[in-house]
Design an enzyme around this catalytic site. Structure first.
Site, mmCIF file in Angstrom:
data_model
loop_
_atom_site.group_PDB
_atom_site.id
_atom_site.type_symbol
_atom_site.label_atom_id
_atom_site.label_comp_id
_atom_site.label_asym_id
_atom_site.label_seq_id
_atom_site.Cartn_x
_atom_site.Cartn_y
_atom_site.Cartn_z
ATOM 1 N N LYS A 3 36.026 -6.872 0.686
ATOM 2 C CA LYS A 3 35.190 -6.377 1.780
ATOM 3 C C LYS A 3 36.002 -5.466 2.696
ATOM 4 C CE LYS A 3 34.394 -8.904 5.696
ATOM 5 N NZ LYS A 3 34.676 -8.158 6.919
ATOM 6 N N ASN A 4 37.192 -5.929 3.101
ATOM 7 C CA ASN A 4 37.938 -5.196 4.128
ATOM 8 C C ASN A 4 38.637 -3.953 3.595
ATOM 9 O OD1 ASN A 4 36.952 -6.934 6.005
ATOM 10 N ND2 ASN A 4 38.784 -8.200 6.105
ATOM 11 N N CYS A 57 32.502 -9.908 14.459
ATOM 12 C CA CYS A 57 32.677 -11.310 14.825
ATOM 13 C C CYS A 57 33.344 -11.434 16.209
ATOM 14 C CB CYS A 57 33.552 -12.010 13.790
ATOM 15 S SG CYS A 57 32.827 -11.953 12.171
ATOM 16 N N ARG A 87 38.626 -7.847 21.184
ATOM 17 C CA ARG A 87 38.944 -7.043 19.993
ATOM 18 C C ARG A 87 39.138 -5.596 20.438
ATOM 19 N NH1 ARG A 87 35.877 -9.136 14.695
ATOM 20 N NH2 ARG A 87 37.683 -8.111 13.769
ATOM 21 N N PRO A 88 40.282 -5.304 21.082
ATOM 22 C CA PRO A 88 40.541 -3.976 21.641
ATOM 23 C C PRO A 88 40.766 -2.922 20.556
ATOM 24 C CG PRO A 88 42.512 -5.303 21.706
ATOM 25 C CD PRO A 88 41.417 -6.213 21.206
ATOM 26 N N ASP A 98 42.076 -14.892 8.189
ATOM 27 C CA ASP A 98 40.713 -14.947 7.658
ATOM 28 C C ASP A 98 40.495 -16.136 6.724
ATOM 29 O OD1 ASP A 98 40.193 -11.345 7.457
ATOM 30 O OD2 ASP A 98 40.174 -12.757 9.135
ATOM 31 N N ARG A 154 27.285 -11.467 5.358
ATOM 32 C CA ARG A 154 28.024 -10.239 5.690
ATOM 33 C C ARG A 154 29.231 -10.056 4.775
ATOM 34 N NH1 ARG A 154 30.064 -9.848 11.502
ATOM 35 N NH2 ARG A 154 30.971 -8.024 10.510
HETATM 36 C C1 EPZ Z 1 40.778 -6.800 10.465
HETATM 37 O O1 EPZ Z 1 40.276 -6.778 11.795
HETATM 38 C C2 EPZ Z 1 39.768 -7.576 9.647
HETATM 39 N N1 EPZ Z 1 38.474 -6.895 9.702
HETATM 40 C C3 EPZ Z 1 39.625 -9.002 10.178
HETATM 41 O O2 EPZ Z 1 38.809 -9.695 9.231
HETATM 42 C C4 EPZ Z 1 40.994 -9.679 10.207
HETATM 43 O O3 EPZ Z 1 40.863 -10.924 10.871
HETATM 44 C C5 EPZ Z 1 42.022 -8.818 10.940
HETATM 45 O O4 EPZ Z 1 42.041 -7.484 10.381
HETATM 46 C C6 EPZ Z 1 43.437 -9.386 10.824
HETATM 47 O O5 EPZ Z 1 43.803 -9.480 9.477
HETATM 48 C C7 EPZ Z 1 38.298 -5.803 8.933
HETATM 49 O O6 EPZ Z 1 39.178 -5.389 8.193
HETATM 50 C C8 EPZ Z 1 36.942 -5.141 9.008
HETATM 51 P P1 EPZ Z 1 43.648 -6.179 13.779
HETATM 52 P P2 EPZ Z 1 40.961 -5.808 12.901
HETATM 53 O O7 EPZ Z 1 43.530 -4.835 14.359
HETATM 54 O O8 EPZ Z 1 41.409 -4.573 12.241
HETATM 55 C C9 EPZ Z 1 45.131 -6.859 18.220
HETATM 56 C C10 EPZ Z 1 36.943 -10.816 8.405
HETATM 57 O O9 EPZ Z 1 36.657 -12.021 8.517
HETATM 58 N N2 EPZ Z 1 44.788 -5.454 18.408
HETATM 59 O O10 EPZ Z 1 44.597 -6.414 12.643
HETATM 60 O O11 EPZ Z 1 40.032 -5.731 14.049
HETATM 61 C C11 EPZ Z 1 43.896 -7.742 18.030
HETATM 62 O O12 EPZ Z 1 43.370 -8.151 19.287
HETATM 63 C C12 EPZ Z 1 37.472 -10.084 9.610
HETATM 64 O O13 EPZ Z 1 36.856 -10.159 7.333
HETATM 65 C C13 EPZ Z 1 45.150 -4.826 19.606
HETATM 66 O O14 EPZ Z 1 45.730 -5.449 20.500
HETATM 67 O O15 EPZ Z 1 42.215 -6.703 13.319
HETATM 68 C C14 EPZ Z 1 44.437 -8.895 17.228
HETATM 69 O O16 EPZ Z 1 45.019 -9.831 18.116
HETATM 70 C C15 EPZ Z 1 37.447 -10.939 10.850
HETATM 71 N N3 EPZ Z 1 44.837 -3.520 19.779
HETATM 72 C C16 EPZ Z 1 45.540 -8.266 16.372
HETATM 73 O O17 EPZ Z 1 45.842 -7.000 16.988
HETATM 74 C C17 EPZ Z 1 44.189 -2.786 18.805
HETATM 75 O O18 EPZ Z 1 43.946 -1.580 19.020
HETATM 76 C C18 EPZ Z 1 45.135 -8.003 14.938
HETATM 77 O O19 EPZ Z 1 43.960 -7.209 14.964
HETATM 78 C C19 EPZ Z 1 43.826 -3.433 17.611
HETATM 79 C C20 EPZ Z 1 44.146 -4.754 17.421
#
Ligand code: EPZ
Length: 419
Positions: free
Chosen positions: A22-23, A117, A122-123, A305, A396
């Site tokens: 998916k991702n 989710c 989620r910045p 995840d 989803r």
């Molecule tokens: C991706 O989300 C996945 N979603 C999530 O999977 C997964 O939990 C996550 O990566 C971590 O592996 C998709 O790929 C669509 P991140 P993403 O940016 O990209 C912080 C699922 O169940 N952060 O790696 O949003 C953030 O707050 C979903 O399939 C910032 O601070 O995650 C978090 O603490 C749920 N600033 C950490 O980084 C930013 O600009 C990791 O977030 C971006 C992120």
């Protein structure tokens, strides 16, 4: 009201095949917007989030043809706008990839802040940092991200936090930029490598994906081509944890075993018998399992995840366990639902402390995609009937879930009750 009804307590036997990741799919499909030509994308999962991102591409002017349930052709030769449909974009997290793709292709993008989710803030500040470093002007007004640039120029960008989304989004913006972009402290998940491989198959120059330094040299234009998406590491892990919780013997097929190493070693620590083959893993659980400790980390650490799913398993095995959530700041909201099933879990800060025991069926509600998967695992292991409301969250990320789980012996059906 729609529910998934599960009658638990029986062991599972048989084989289950894993779908495309998916991702990876929700990033690779928007990445096709960068290509002035036709991209054939195979092994896409037939899930709601993929259908949503495809709808968004169509509204941007791409022509999308379904070849079969898991294969599409995307022609982005004549895009008509750089404004993503807000009603769709706000429904999922991955819509932010439209920013990088449209900025990279058209030097302009208007995309509503992502939905998805809700388990903590989620910045997208790291995405913005990357786009600005490449010369874009980025502003957020009334929930819409406006980004534009004369011409994106390569830059060196250090990600303060390891971020899957920011790593991919910066890659998308950089492949047609002028000069070289270096992403430092990049995420290394399998789907990051898959997106880089897709981009290179379409003529980009991306090196180092899968390490913490990714180097992208901008090219003039990207050509069409074909690409097949990797198997879903998280779906595979969900099925492995389901088999361990319910007991029996299940072959999880169409996977890349090395992507599962962190989970495989955890399950072996707990007493699960695991046999690895080239593209499948056999899970055998006959006797009692032992508790363990888990810490979620960016890849190759234990994936966040799979955190709800392993908490569900640990809730059913003898002994004490702990699970630390180190990626998201509020990803234990689903624990209350497991407690309704008799789970003994205490959450304090980043840690869930678990004392395993027999669970019983209950009326529960999915609060997000992976929390829903955790409830299916708990329901299959519990004595009695569990009914899961809000199964749309599960849809989803898991296609045709009832039929596929019934094929290995899970007593599961989708019911519709008058509200
Ligand atoms: C991706 O989300 C996945 N979603 C999530 O999977 C997964 O939990 C996550 O990566 C971590 O592996 C998709 O790929 C669509 P991140 P993403 O940016 O990209 C912080 C699922 O169940 N952060 O790696 O949003 C953030 O707050 C979903 O399939 C910032 O601070 O995650 C978090 O603490 C749920 N600033 C950490 O980084 C930013 O600009 C990791 O977030 C971006 C992120």
């Amino acid at each position: 009201m729609e529910k998934l009804k599960i009658t638990g307590g029986n062991q599972l036997f048989g084989e289950i095949a894993v779908c495309g990741a998916k991702n990876a799919a929700v990033a690779i499909i928007p990445a096709a917007l960068l290509v002035d030509g036709v991209c054939r994308i195979e092994n896409i999962p037939d899930i709601k989030d993929v259908r949503l991102i495809i709808d968004m591409l169509v509204q941007l002017g791409a022509r999308v043809t379904y070849i079969d349930d898991t294969t599409i052709e995307v022609d982005s030769s004549n895009l008509k706008t750089c404004i993503a449909p807000a009603s769709l974009a706000s429904k999922m997290r991955a819509s932010y990839y439209l920013l990088g793709a449209l900025l990279g292709r058209m030097n302009r993008a208007e995309v509503s802040l992502p939905g998805g989710c809700n388990f903590g803030t989620r910045p997208i500040d790291l995405h913005e940092k990357g786009f600005r470093a490449m010369g874009a002007n980025v502003e957020i007004t009334d929930g819409i991200v406006y980004a534009q640039a004369q011409k994106l120029c390569g830059a060196t960008i250090y990600l303060d936090t390891v971020s899957v989304g920011a790593t991919i989004n910066i890659m998308l913006a950089a492949v047609l930029a002028k000069g070289k972009t270096i992403i430092e402290n990049a995420a290394k998940e399998p789907h990051i490598v898959d997106v880089a491989n897709f981009l290179n198959a379409m003529g980009a120059n991306v090196r180092g994906a899968g390490t913490d330094v990714i180097r992208i040299t901008g090219v003039e234009k990207m050509r069409g081509g074909s690409y097949s998406i990797i198997p879903d590491q998280i779906e595979a892990g969900t099925f492995m944890l389901l088999a361990a919780a319910a007991g029996g013997e299940v072959l999880v097929r169409n996977i890349i075993p090395r992507h599962m190493n962190c989970l495989t070693s955890k399950l072996e620590e707990m007493g699960v018998n695991i046999t690895e083959y080239d593209d499948s893993i056999r899970i055998e659980r006959n006797g009692k399992l032992r508790g363990t400790s888990v810490r979620t980390m960016p890849y190759p650490g234990f994936p966040t995840d799979l955190q709800p799913q392993i908490v569900a398993l640990l809730s059913t095995v003898d002994g004490k366990s702990t699970v630390d959530e180190n990626v998201w700041d509020n990803r234990f909201q689903y624990v209350e639902q497991l407690q309704n099933m008799g789970a003994d879990i205490c959450v304090s800060g980043k840690r869930a402390s678990i004392c395993g025991q027999k669970l019983h069926g209950a009326q529960v509600t999915a609060t997000d995609l992976r929390a829903g998967a955790a409830l299916i695992i708990a329901g299959a292991a519990a004595q009695g009937v569990t009914e899961i409301s809000s199964p749309h969250y599960i849809d989803r990320g898991y296609s045709d879930i009832e039929r596929r789980l019934r094929s290995i012996g899970v007593k599961i059906e989708r019911i519709f009750e008058a509200d």
